[in-house]
Design a protein around this motif. Structure first.
Motif, PDB file in Angstrom:
ATOM      1  N   GLY A  27       0.780  -1.228   0.000  1.00 30.21           N
ATOM      2  CA  GLY A  27       0.000   0.000   0.000  1.00 30.21           C
ATOM      3  C   GLY A  27       0.814   1.281   0.000  1.00 30.21           C
ATOM      4  O   GLY A  27       0.239   2.372  -0.022  1.00 30.21           O
ATOM      5  N   LEU A  28       2.128   1.202   0.017  1.00 31.43           N
ATOM      6  CA  LEU A  28       2.948   2.417   0.015  1.00 31.43           C
ATOM      7  C   LEU A  28       3.213   2.886  -1.411  1.00 31.43           C
ATOM      8  O   LEU A  28       3.390   2.082  -2.329  1.00 31.43           O
ATOM      9  N   SER A  29       3.273   4.193  -1.586  1.00 26.58           N
ATOM     10  CA  SER A  29       3.616   4.770  -2.888  1.00 26.58           C
ATOM     11  C   SER A  29       5.096   4.510  -3.177  1.00 26.58           C
ATOM     12  O   SER A  29       5.865   4.136  -2.279  1.00 26.58           O
ATOM     13  N   GLU A  30       5.505   4.740  -4.414  1.00 24.51           N
ATOM     14  CA  GLU A  30       6.918   4.564  -4.778  1.00 24.51           C
ATOM     15  C   GLU A  30       7.809   5.479  -3.945  1.00 24.51           C
ATOM     16  O   GLU A  30       8.906   5.091  -3.556  1.00 24.51           O
ATOM     17  N   TYR A  31       7.334   6.680  -3.674  1.00 24.13           N
ATOM     18  CA  TYR A  31       8.121   7.598  -2.860  1.00 24.13           C
ATOM     19  C   TYR A  31       8.217   7.090  -1.422  1.00 24.13           C
ATOM     20  O   TYR A  31       9.308   6.994  -0.859  1.00 24.13           O
ATOM     21  N   THR A  42      17.320   5.045   6.770  1.00 26.85           N
ATOM     22  CA  THR A  42      16.562   3.787   6.730  1.00 26.85           C
ATOM     23  C   THR A  42      15.246   3.972   5.992  1.00 26.85           C
ATOM     24  O   THR A  42      14.522   4.936   6.228  1.00 26.85           O
ATOM     25  N   ASN A  43      14.963   3.028   5.092  1.00 25.13           N
ATOM     26  CA  ASN A  43      13.747   3.074   4.280  1.00 25.13           C
ATOM     27  C   ASN A  43      13.261   1.652   4.027  1.00 25.13           C
ATOM     28  O   ASN A  43      14.068   0.721   3.996  1.00 25.13           O
ATOM     29  N   PRO A  44      11.953   1.452   3.866  1.00 20.16           N
ATOM     30  CA  PRO A  44      11.423   0.084   3.777  1.00 20.16           C
ATOM     31  C   PRO A  44      11.996  -0.759   2.638  1.00 20.16           C
ATOM     32  O   PRO A  44      12.398  -1.903   2.855  1.00 20.16           O
ATOM     33  N   PRO A  86      16.972   4.587  -8.445  1.00 16.52           N
ATOM     34  CA  PRO A  86      15.757   4.940  -9.190  1.00 16.52           C
ATOM     35  C   PRO A  86      15.339   3.900 -10.227  1.00 16.52           C
ATOM     36  O   PRO A  86      14.157   3.669 -10.434  1.00 16.52           O
ATOM     37  N   ALA A  87      16.311   3.253 -10.861  1.00 18.19           N
ATOM     38  CA  ALA A  87      15.995   2.264 -11.898  1.00 18.19           C
ATOM     39  C   ALA A  87      15.609   0.899 -11.327  1.00 18.19           C
ATOM     40  O   ALA A  87      15.175   0.019 -12.062  1.00 18.19           O
ATOM     41  N   ARG A 153       7.245   2.397   8.940  1.00 15.93           N
ATOM     42  CA  ARG A 153       5.880   2.361   8.404  1.00 15.93           C
ATOM     43  C   ARG A 153       4.937   3.191   9.269  1.00 15.93           C
ATOM     44  O   ARG A 153       4.085   3.926   8.767  1.00 15.93           O
ATOM     45  N   GLU A 154       5.093   3.126  10.572  1.00 12.41           N
ATOM     46  CA  GLU A 154       4.244   3.926  11.452  1.00 12.41           C
ATOM     47  C   GLU A 154       4.489   5.416  11.228  1.00 12.41           C
ATOM     48  O   GLU A 154       3.558   6.217  11.249  1.00 12.41           O
ATOM     49  N   LEU A 155       5.739   5.804  10.994  1.00 12.15           N
ATOM     50  CA  LEU A 155       6.047   7.200  10.703  1.00 12.15           C
ATOM     51  C   LEU A 155       5.432   7.646   9.377  1.00 12.15           C
ATOM     52  O   LEU A 155       5.041   8.805   9.230  1.00 12.15           O
ATOM     53  N   ILE A 156       5.351   6.756   8.410  1.00 11.60           N
ATOM     54  CA  ILE A 156       4.811   7.104   7.090  1.00 11.60           C
ATOM     55  C   ILE A 156       3.304   7.319   7.145  1.00 11.60           C
ATOM     56  O   ILE A 156       2.791   8.355   6.726  1.00 11.60           O
ATOM     57  N   ASP A 157       2.580   6.313   7.641  1.00 13.28           N
ATOM     58  CA  ASP A 157       1.113   6.422   7.558  1.00 13.28           C
ATOM     59  C   ASP A 157       0.367   5.932   8.796  1.00 13.28           C
ATOM     60  O   ASP A 157      -0.848   5.785   8.767  1.00 13.28           O
ATOM     61  N   GLY A 158       1.099   5.648   9.854  1.00 11.64           N
ATOM     62  CA  GLY A 158       0.448   5.210  11.092  1.00 11.64           C
ATOM     63  C   GLY A 158       0.134   3.732  11.151  1.00 11.64           C
ATOM     64  O   GLY A 158      -0.336   3.241  12.178  1.00 11.64           O
TER      65      GLY A 158
END
Length: 198
Positions: A27-31, A42-44, A86-87, A153-158
Motif C-alpha cells: 500500500g505504500l507509494s513509490e516515494y 533507513t527506508n522500507p 531509481p531504476a 511504516r508507522e512514521l509514514i502512515d500510522g
C-alpha cells in the motif's frame, strides 16, 4: 526434538520474518517505500534489498553455494544495499528477495544443522559456523530489520502490527492510542521531574 523439527522451527520463524518485511511495503507509494525518515536513511525497500543480500551471502557463499545471479548491490557504493536506485523497481527488489529465499531454502533443506561453513567477511578466528548458527543469525537480523520497518511504516502512515493476519496490538482505535500515548508521555514527564529534584 529431532533435527528436522528444530530446523523446521527455525525455518518457520525465518519465513514469518520475511513475510512481515514484504507486508510492510503493501500500500505504500513509490516515494514512501523508498524515502528515508530517520537521519541514517533507513527506508522500507532498502531494508528488503539489504536482507536479500544478507541471505544470499550467509546461506550462499558461507556454505560454498554462491548465488549465480546479479549482485544485489553495487560494489562501487558500499551503502547501495540499503536503498533502491531509481531504476530498481519495487518488483525487482521484492523479486530478488524471493529469489534469495529460494536459494537460502535450498541450502537449508539440503544441509544438516551441523553442516560447517565459513563466513568470508568475518575474522578468520571466528569465521567457522554451522548452518544452525547461521539460521539463528539471519532470523535475528531479519526480525531486527522488521522492527525498523515497523517504526518507519508507522512514521509514514500510522500503520502498525505484527503481520497481515495478526496485528498483535491491544487496539486499532485511534482514540485508544492517543490516550495511551498521553499516559506514556505523562510517565516520562513525571520521571524527568523526579530526576531533576535529585
Amino acid at each position: 526434538m529431532t533435527e528436522s523439527d528444530a530446523k523446521a522451527d527455525l525455518h518457520r520463524y525465518l519465513q514469518d520474518g520475511r513475510d512481515a518485511m514484504l507486508w510492510k511495503l503493501d500500500g505504500l507509494s513509490e516515494y514512501d517505500v523508498r524515502r528515508p525518515l530517520v537521519p541514517t536513511g533507513t527506508n522500507p525497500l532498502g531494508l528488503v534489498k539489504h536482507l536479500a543480500g544478507v541471505e544470499l551471502g550467509y546461506f550462499g557463499e558461507t556454505f560454498g553455494r554462491p548465488w549465480d545471479g546479479p549482485p544485489p548491490s553495487d560494489e562501487s557504493d558500499p551503502e547501495s544495499d540499503m536503498f533502491a536506485a531509481p531504476a530498481e523497481s519495487r518488483e525487482l527488489i521484492t523479486g530478488l528477495y524471493r529469489q534469495a529465499w529460494a536459494h537460502s531454502d535450498a541450502t537449508i533443506s539440503t544441509l544438516p544443522l551441523d553442516a560447517v561453513g565459513h563466513v568470508p567477511w568475518w575474522p578468520a578466528e571466528r569465521d567457522e559456523v554451522t548452518l544452525h548458527r547461521i539460521l539463528v543469525h539471519v532470523t535475528t537480523e531479519t526480525y531486527r530489520h522488521a522492527g525498523h520497518a515497523d517504526i518507519i511504516r508507522e512514521l509514514i502512515d500510522g500503520a502498525a502490527g505484527l503481520k497481515a493476519d495478526s496485528s498483535n496490538l491491544p487496539s486499532d482505535a485511534s482514540g485508544w492510542w492517543s490516550s495511551y500515548r498521553e499516559r506514556v508521555e505523562r510517565a516520562a514527564t513525571e520521571a524527568a521531574a523526579t530526576e531533576n529534584q535529585d
